[in-house]
Design an enzyme around this catalytic site. Sequence first.
Site, PDB file in Angstrom:
ATOM      1  N   GLU A 158      -1.643  40.975  47.289  1.00 22.30           N
ATOM      2  CA  GLU A 158      -3.033  40.648  46.964  1.00 22.30           C
ATOM      3  C   GLU A 158      -3.380  40.757  45.478  1.00 22.30           C
ATOM      4  OE1 GLU A 158      -5.424  42.986  49.665  1.00 22.30           O
ATOM      5  OE2 GLU A 158      -4.619  41.943  51.417  1.00 22.30           O
ATOM      6  N   ASN A 199       2.517  38.343  48.080  1.00 24.07           N
ATOM      7  CA  ASN A 199       1.824  38.098  49.348  1.00 24.07           C
ATOM      8  C   ASN A 199       0.315  38.130  49.091  1.00 24.07           C
ATOM      9  OD1 ASN A 199       2.065  38.061  52.342  1.00 24.07           O
ATOM     10  ND2 ASN A 199       1.200  40.134  52.295  1.00 24.07           N
ATOM     11  N   HIS A 235      -4.937  35.735  57.724  1.00 26.73           N
ATOM     12  CA  HIS A 235      -5.961  36.427  58.518  1.00 26.73           C
ATOM     13  C   HIS A 235      -7.124  35.447  58.668  1.00 26.73           C
ATOM     14  CE1 HIS A 235      -4.057  40.312  58.652  1.00 26.73           C
ATOM     15  NE2 HIS A 235      -3.877  40.306  57.341  1.00 26.73           N
ATOM     16  N   GLU A 264       0.918  37.749  58.223  1.00 21.45           N
ATOM     17  CA  GLU A 264      -0.013  38.674  58.893  1.00 21.45           C
ATOM     18  C   GLU A 264      -0.996  37.920  59.790  1.00 21.45           C
ATOM     19  OE1 GLU A 264      -1.835  41.379  56.069  1.00 21.45           O
ATOM     20  OE2 GLU A 264      -0.020  41.475  54.849  1.00 21.45           O
ATOM     21  N   ASP A 266      -3.521  36.529  62.228  1.00 21.21           N
ATOM     22  CA  ASP A 266      -4.413  36.807  63.360  1.00 21.21           C
ATOM     23  C   ASP A 266      -5.609  35.867  63.241  1.00 21.21           C
ATOM     24  OD1 ASP A 266      -5.808  38.236  61.336  1.00 21.21           O
ATOM     25  OD2 ASP A 266      -5.333  40.197  62.196  1.00 21.21           O
TER      26      ASP A 266
HETATM   27  C1  XIL Z   1      -4.230  46.859  57.347  1.00 18.21           C
HETATM   28  C2  XIL Z   1      -3.720  47.662  58.524  1.00 18.21           C
HETATM   29  O1  XIL Z   1      -3.441  46.792  59.600  1.00 18.21           O
HETATM   30  C3  XIL Z   1      -4.734  48.702  58.924  1.00 18.21           C
HETATM   31  O2  XIL Z   1      -4.203  49.550  59.936  1.00 18.21           O
HETATM   32  C4  XIL Z   1      -5.130  49.541  57.717  1.00 18.21           C
HETATM   33  O3  XIL Z   1      -6.147  50.448  58.077  1.00 18.21           O
HETATM   34  C5  XIL Z   1      -5.588  48.657  56.589  1.00 18.21           C
HETATM   35  O4  XIL Z   1      -4.570  47.703  56.293  1.00 18.21           O
HETATM   36  N1  XIL Z   1      -3.727  42.791  54.320  1.00 18.21           N
HETATM   37  C6  XIL Z   1      -2.560  43.516  54.251  1.00 18.21           C
HETATM   38  C7  XIL Z   1      -2.299  44.573  55.253  1.00 18.21           C
HETATM   39  O5  XIL Z   1      -1.688  43.203  53.449  1.00 18.21           O
HETATM   40  O6  XIL Z   1      -1.572  45.636  54.712  1.00 18.21           O
HETATM   41  C8  XIL Z   1      -3.575  45.089  55.871  1.00 18.21           C
HETATM   42  O7  XIL Z   1      -3.210  45.976  56.919  1.00 18.21           O
HETATM   43  C9  XIL Z   1      -4.432  43.952  56.360  1.00 18.21           C
HETATM   44  C10 XIL Z   1      -4.818  43.057  55.220  1.00 18.21           C
END
Ligand code: XIL
Length: 458
Positions: A158, A199, A235, A264, A266
Amino acid sequence: MNRRWLIGAVTVAGLVTATMAVNLVQAGAATQTLHQLAAAKGKYFGSATDNGELSDTAYTAVLGGGEFGQTTPGNSMKWDATEPTRGTFSFTRGDAIVSFAQAHNMTVRGHTLVWHSQLPSWVGSLPAAEVQPAMVNHITQVATHFKGKVVAWDVVNEPFNEDGTYRATPFYNAMGSAYIATALRAARAADPDAKLYVNDYNTDGLGAKSDAMYNLVKQLKADGVPIDGVGFQAHLAIQYGFPSQMQQNLQRFADLGVDVAITELDVRMVLPRDATKDATQATYYSNVVKACVAVTRCVGVTIWDYTDKYSWVPSVFSGQGAALPWDENLQKKPTAYNAIVTALGGTVESPSASPSSSTSSSPPPAGACTATYRIVNSWPGGFQGEVVVANPAGRTGWTVTWTFANGQQVSQLWNGTVSQSGATVTVRNAAWNGTGTVTFGFLASWNGTNTAPVPTCA
Ligand code: XIL
């Protein structure tokens, strides 16, 4: 898990008549796991996980049961987990996830070495001149520990703001954007075999933020900095629309000579769930997976855990959730799951072959069926059960019902369709096994006592 499905399908194949052959082909294809389907395309399908969840045996039965060929620790390799105080390293949590993965034939993506979040406060308090040595030491220690155990690292996570400017992190503030090249070089030196990624989120489609990532990667390549891949978190949220031109976006990165990965995924929604939202969510899952399938250098897709039971979404996005292909009871959501199967090139049973429609169009059942329940195997917290259903001649469908006495919960069932409401479990025949003598199996959780119920068959 998949092996059991296949064995079950083969057993059924031996028992039903030749006229069922077409349905069997469909059923056999549906028993391919997500990872098997992805692997047939040279990719992986994975799920994130976390340490707390690994003691939930119904959960781990699915995680390690063949659907996923890759995992990413959701939290356990982050800076706050691995170096909470300066120079004191802890790898216990990350090691536990690596062990689980190794025991279940899953590769691991390391996540993440340099990130502004979940960063212990001591890093932000360092004098500027000490940030680089602290960062390089952190990368060196962590990547060396996990060398040979992770196939990839999200080295930098990020780095960008939404408008494509650099995020003002302790690393950027101390070193400018050069911290990214420094981090990548330190990771390469520590683990020359891991694929090194940058990422980010909201870079999934074309736009200012993904342009910034594109320009960064182009520059890193031009400068000879070790960068092997770009991670797209994905996400997504159905209320915000699907990212613009995702496949095209992935392809332009691939054309720079790097791998791309969906890291990641979802797809959240404003709660409550309903059929319309589920259908939209399914198209998002499908579109993401299809974009990866279409881009040769897209190495795989990771969902950010597989079940709503352990999703990060509700705790971060108030009023939102239901983001994953398995619900909070560890049951597959047919819409989302089937959309992924189809996008990976698999086959799902057609609705016209569903048990309910075939039952309703069939002659009324002749005679009562019987069902015999047994526990095949049991371990702390989980067990495998099996039910043999005997149908008299002429019967073309069956429904088996039982009530658990001790809070047991079914997590997966093969050779039938299951629903559980409270303690009551209802299992109906699949499209291909309504007749004859049929065996179905399942995985379930238990605690304390595991009384075998007496099922009824109708
Ligand atoms: C999230 C986890 O899933 C949670 O359990 C934690 O509290 C916060 O982080 N982007 C990312 C991940 O790169 O590391 C994050 O994961 C979600 C957003």
